[in-house]
Design a protein around this motif. Structure first.
Motif, PDB file in Angstrom:
ATOM      1  N   HIS A  60      -5.712  -1.745   0.444  1.00 59.71           N
ATOM      2  CA  HIS A  60      -6.214  -2.051   1.778  1.00 59.71           C
ATOM      3  C   HIS A  60      -5.446  -3.256   2.314  1.00 59.71           C
ATOM      4  CE1 HIS A  60      -9.122  -2.307   5.036  1.00 59.71           C
ATOM      5  NE2 HIS A  60      -9.122  -3.606   4.852  1.00 59.71           N
ATOM      6  N   VAL A  61      -4.944  -3.163   3.535  1.00 61.74           N
ATOM      7  CA  VAL A  61      -4.209  -4.265   4.156  1.00 61.74           C
ATOM      8  C   VAL A  61      -5.183  -5.092   4.984  1.00 61.74           C
ATOM      9  CG1 VAL A  61      -2.341  -4.892   5.729  1.00 61.74           C
ATOM     10  CG2 VAL A  61      -2.067  -2.933   4.179  1.00 61.74           C
ATOM     11  N   HIS A  62      -5.284  -6.387   4.652  1.00 58.62           N
ATOM     12  CA  HIS A  62      -6.159  -7.302   5.396  1.00 58.62           C
ATOM     13  C   HIS A  62      -5.404  -7.992   6.531  1.00 58.62           C
ATOM     14  CE1 HIS A  62      -9.912  -7.232   3.172  1.00 58.62           C
ATOM     15  NE2 HIS A  62      -9.221  -7.217   2.055  1.00 58.62           N
ATOM     16  N   THR A  63      -4.212  -8.518   6.208  1.00 59.87           N
ATOM     17  CA  THR A  63      -3.408  -9.242   7.190  1.00 59.87           C
ATOM     18  C   THR A  63      -1.949  -8.846   6.978  1.00 59.87           C
ATOM     19  OG1 THR A  63      -2.972 -11.153   5.755  1.00 59.87           O
ATOM     20  CG2 THR A  63      -5.010 -11.228   7.084  1.00 59.87           C
ATOM     21  N   ALA A  64      -1.061  -9.430   7.768  1.00 54.49           N
ATOM     22  CA  ALA A  64       0.361  -9.102   7.660  1.00 54.49           C
ATOM     23  C   ALA A  64       0.953  -9.488   6.311  1.00 54.49           C
ATOM     24  CB  ALA A  64       1.147  -9.774   8.781  1.00 54.49           C
ATOM     25  N   ASP A  65       0.275 -10.359   5.546  1.00 55.73           N
ATOM     26  CA  ASP A  65       0.816 -10.713   4.237  1.00 55.73           C
ATOM     27  C   ASP A  65      -0.174 -10.550   3.079  1.00 55.73           C
ATOM     28  OD1 ASP A  65      -0.846 -12.929   4.600  1.00 55.73           O
ATOM     29  OD2 ASP A  65       0.664 -14.372   3.961  1.00 55.73           O
ATOM     30  N   LEU A  66      -1.395 -10.082   3.350  1.00 50.01           N
ATOM     31  CA  LEU A  66      -2.415  -9.984   2.310  1.00 50.01           C
ATOM     32  C   LEU A  66      -3.002  -8.579   2.216  1.00 50.01           C
ATOM     33  CD1 LEU A  66      -4.286 -11.413   0.211  1.00 50.01           C
ATOM     34  CD2 LEU A  66      -5.873 -11.803   2.113  1.00 50.01           C
ATOM     35  N   GLY A  67      -2.941  -8.013   1.011  1.00 48.96           N
ATOM     36  CA  GLY A  67      -3.553  -6.724   0.734  1.00 48.96           C
ATOM     37  C   GLY A  67      -4.615  -6.876  -0.342  1.00 48.96           C
ATOM     38  N   GLU A  68      -5.331  -5.786  -0.582  1.00 50.19           N
ATOM     39  CA  GLU A  68      -6.373  -5.787  -1.601  1.00 50.19           C
ATOM     40  C   GLU A  68      -6.358  -4.467  -2.356  1.00 50.19           C
ATOM     41  OE1 GLU A  68     -11.246  -5.949  -2.086  1.00 50.19           O
ATOM     42  OE2 GLU A  68     -10.364  -5.946  -0.077  1.00 50.19           O
ATOM     43  N   ILE A  69      -6.480  -4.545  -3.666  1.00 50.09           N
ATOM     44  CA  ILE A  69      -6.672  -3.349  -4.480  1.00 50.09           C
ATOM     45  C   ILE A  69      -8.160  -3.082  -4.521  1.00 50.09           C
ATOM     46  CG2 ILE A  69      -6.557  -2.413  -6.810  1.00 50.09           C
ATOM     47  CD1 ILE A  69      -3.882  -3.878  -7.085  1.00 50.09           C
ATOM     48  N   ARG A  70      -8.524  -1.849  -4.145  1.00 49.30           N
ATOM     49  CA  ARG A  70      -9.926  -1.457  -4.086  1.00 49.30           C
ATOM     50  C   ARG A  70     -10.162  -0.180  -4.886  1.00 49.30           C
ATOM     51  NH1 ARG A  70     -11.607  -1.389   2.288  1.00 49.30           N
ATOM     52  NH2 ARG A  70     -11.721  -3.640   2.585  1.00 49.30           N
ATOM     53  N   SER A  71     -11.413  -0.022  -5.292  1.00 46.56           N
ATOM     54  CA  SER A  71     -11.909   1.251  -5.837  1.00 46.56           C
ATOM     55  C   SER A  71     -11.079   1.801  -6.991  1.00 46.56           C
ATOM     56  CB  SER A  71     -11.994   2.304  -4.722  1.00 46.56           C
ATOM     57  OG  SER A  71     -12.790   1.847  -3.655  1.00 46.56           O
ATOM     58  N   LEU A  72     -10.622   0.931  -7.877  1.00 49.82           N
ATOM     59  CA  LEU A  72      -9.875   1.405  -9.044  1.00 49.82           C
ATOM     60  C   LEU A  72     -10.826   2.139  -9.985  1.00 49.82           C
ATOM     61  CD1 LEU A  72      -7.386   1.559 -10.896  1.00 49.82           C
ATOM     62  CD2 LEU A  72      -8.055  -0.694 -11.788  1.00 49.82           C
ATOM     63  N   ILE A  73     -10.489   3.368 -10.291  1.00 50.67           N
ATOM     64  CA  ILE A  73     -11.300   4.181 -11.201  1.00 50.67           C
ATOM     65  C   ILE A  73     -10.369   5.017 -12.071  1.00 50.67           C
ATOM     66  CG2 ILE A  73     -11.599   5.990  -9.454  1.00 50.67           C
ATOM     67  CD1 ILE A  73     -14.202   5.143 -12.092  1.00 50.67           C
ATOM     68  N   ILE A  74     -10.683   5.040 -13.359  1.00 49.46           N
ATOM     69  CA  ILE A  74      -9.987   5.918 -14.303  1.00 49.46           C
ATOM     70  C   ILE A  74     -11.061   6.774 -14.963  1.00 49.46           C
ATOM     71  CG2 ILE A  74      -8.532   6.083 -16.364  1.00 49.46           C
ATOM     72  CD1 ILE A  74      -7.097   4.878 -13.893  1.00 49.46           C
ATOM     73  N   LYS A  75     -10.800   8.055 -15.043  1.00 46.62           N
ATOM     74  CA  LYS A  75     -11.767   9.008 -15.591  1.00 46.62           C
ATOM     75  C   LYS A  75     -12.084   8.688 -17.050  1.00 46.62           C
ATOM     76  CE  LYS A  75     -12.529  13.990 -15.803  1.00 46.62           C
ATOM     77  NZ  LYS A  75     -11.987  15.287 -15.393  1.00 46.62           N
ATOM     78  N   GLU A  76     -13.375   8.785 -17.374  1.00 53.74           N
ATOM     79  CA  GLU A  76     -13.830   8.619 -18.754  1.00 53.74           C
ATOM     80  C   GLU A  76     -13.018   9.579 -19.630  1.00 53.74           C
ATOM     81  OE1 GLU A  76     -15.846   6.441 -21.173  1.00 53.74           O
ATOM     82  OE2 GLU A  76     -16.572   6.305 -19.105  1.00 53.74           O
ATOM     83  N   GLY A  77     -12.579   9.123 -20.770  1.00 48.86           N
ATOM     84  CA  GLY A  77     -11.749   9.942 -21.650  1.00 48.86           C
ATOM     85  C   GLY A  77     -10.264   9.682 -21.452  1.00 48.86           C
ATOM     86  N   PHE A  78      -9.905   9.069 -20.329  1.00 46.95           N
ATOM     87  CA  PHE A  78      -8.507   8.727 -20.057  1.00 46.95           C
ATOM     88  C   PHE A  78      -8.313   7.212 -20.025  1.00 46.95           C
ATOM     89  CE2 PHE A  78      -8.802  13.053 -18.634  1.00 46.95           C
ATOM     90  CZ  PHE A  78      -7.576  13.606 -18.986  1.00 46.95           C
ATOM     91  N   ARG A  79      -9.387   6.474 -20.225  1.00 48.97           N
ATOM     92  CA  ARG A  79      -9.305   5.006 -20.219  1.00 48.97           C
ATOM     93  C   ARG A  79      -8.634   4.534 -21.495  1.00 48.97           C
ATOM     94  NH1 ARG A  79     -15.358   4.085 -17.634  1.00 48.97           N
ATOM     95  NH2 ARG A  79     -14.822   5.142 -15.685  1.00 48.97           N
ATOM     96  N   GLY A  80      -7.976   3.380 -21.405  1.00 50.40           N
ATOM     97  CA  GLY A  80      -7.300   2.821 -22.571  1.00 50.40           C
ATOM     98  C   GLY A  80      -5.940   3.440 -22.847  1.00 50.40           C
ATOM     99  N   LYS A  81      -5.426   4.208 -21.897  1.00 47.38           N
ATOM    100  CA  LYS A  81      -4.135   4.881 -22.077  1.00 47.38           C
ATOM    101  C   LYS A  81      -3.080   4.344 -21.103  1.00 47.38           C
ATOM    102  CE  LYS A  81      -6.505   9.132 -23.476  1.00 47.38           C
ATOM    103  NZ  LYS A  81      -6.262   9.115 -24.889  1.00 47.38           N
ATOM    104  N   LYS A  82      -3.349   3.163 -20.530  1.00 44.89           N
ATOM    105  CA  LYS A  82      -2.409   2.475 -19.612  1.00 44.89           C
ATOM    106  C   LYS A  82      -2.272   3.165 -18.261  1.00 44.89           C
ATOM    107  CE  LYS A  82      -0.987  -0.565 -22.743  1.00 44.89           C
ATOM    108  NZ  LYS A  82      -1.397  -1.929 -22.693  1.00 44.89           N
ATOM    109  N   ILE A  83      -3.145   4.128 -17.956  1.00 45.41           N
ATOM    110  CA  ILE A  83      -3.075   4.808 -16.656  1.00 45.41           C
ATOM    111  C   ILE A  83      -3.425   3.829 -15.540  1.00 45.41           C
ATOM    112  CG2 ILE A  83      -4.066   6.654 -15.231  1.00 45.41           C
ATOM    113  CD1 ILE A  83      -4.494   8.202 -17.925  1.00 45.41           C
ATOM    114  N   GLY A  84      -4.452   3.016 -15.734  1.00 51.22           N
ATOM    115  CA  GLY A  84      -4.849   2.032 -14.736  1.00 51.22           C
ATOM    116  C   GLY A  84      -3.734   1.030 -14.468  1.00 51.22           C
ATOM    117  N   GLU A  85      -3.098   0.574 -15.524  1.00 52.32           N
ATOM    118  CA  GLU A  85      -1.994  -0.369 -15.388  1.00 52.32           C
ATOM    119  C   GLU A  85      -0.847   0.248 -14.584  1.00 52.32           C
ATOM    120  OE1 GLU A  85       1.221  -2.318 -18.432  1.00 52.32           O
ATOM    121  OE2 GLU A  85      -0.893  -2.350 -19.044  1.00 52.32           O
ATOM    122  N   LYS A  86      -0.491   1.479 -14.908  1.00 47.26           N
ATOM    123  CA  LYS A  86       0.594   2.158 -14.191  1.00 47.26           C
ATOM    124  C   LYS A  86       0.211   2.402 -12.734  1.00 47.26           C
ATOM    125  CE  LYS A  86       2.387   4.276 -18.367  1.00 47.26           C
ATOM    126  NZ  LYS A  86       2.444   5.449 -19.210  1.00 47.26           N
TER     127      LYS A  86
END
Length: 153
Positions: A60-86
């Motif tokens: 989400h873009v707040h201003t011309a230089d500031l954004g926000e990461i929102r609503s990060l979700i990784i499906k149960e069973g796929f967590r811990g596999k670096k998908i969120g990091e990627k």
């Protein structure tokens, strides 16, 4: 395990809502109705494995230089596999390509974001419109245990 990152389309909304529902019900992720997701559909990046939705997040873009990461979700069973990091790294690339200088996150997963180079900041430094547009809708407002973090790009 090959992960494909794609921008969300309107037809993805039902499966996105299904994936995020348990985290919304537990209060970890802020609820967004279908219309809110549709309005912001271009901000979402999906993580797919064999065309199965295994995660997503929004930039989400707040201003011309500031954004926000929102609503990060990784499906149960796929967590811990670096998908969120990627997924976060993919979204940070997008943020940089847009010309954003900083990206923030409000999260319960502080150490996850710190491993990716985010540093904690006081909540008082968040844009005021963030509080009144999003935080006020949260079932935990005004008692918030989330940590605010930022990363300079």
């Amino acid at each position: 395990m090959k992960i494909e990152f794609v921008k969300a389309t309107l037809s993805d909304i039902p499966r996105m809502q299904e994936l995020v529902l348990p985290e919304v019900q537990s209060g970890v992720i802020l609820e967004r109705n279908d219309d809110e997701v549709a309005t912001n559909i271009r901000s979402y990046t999906l993580a797919l494995i064999n065309n199965e939705l295994v995660g997503f997040c929004a930039l989400h873009v707040h201003t011309a230089d500031l954004g926000e990461i929102r609503s990060l979700i990784i499906k149960e069973g796929f967590r811990g596999k670096k998908i969120g990091e990627k997924l976060i790294n993919k979204v940070l690339e997008e943020a940089a390509s847009l010309g954003l200088k900083r990206v923030l996150s409000l999260t319960y997963k502080q150490s996850f974001f710190e491993r990716l180079g985010f540093v904690e900041i006081p909540k008082e430094s968040l844009p005021e419109h963030k509080i009144w547009a999003d935080c006020i809708k949260c079932k935990h407002f005004p008692i918030c245990n989330e940590v605010s973090l930022i990363k300079n790009l």
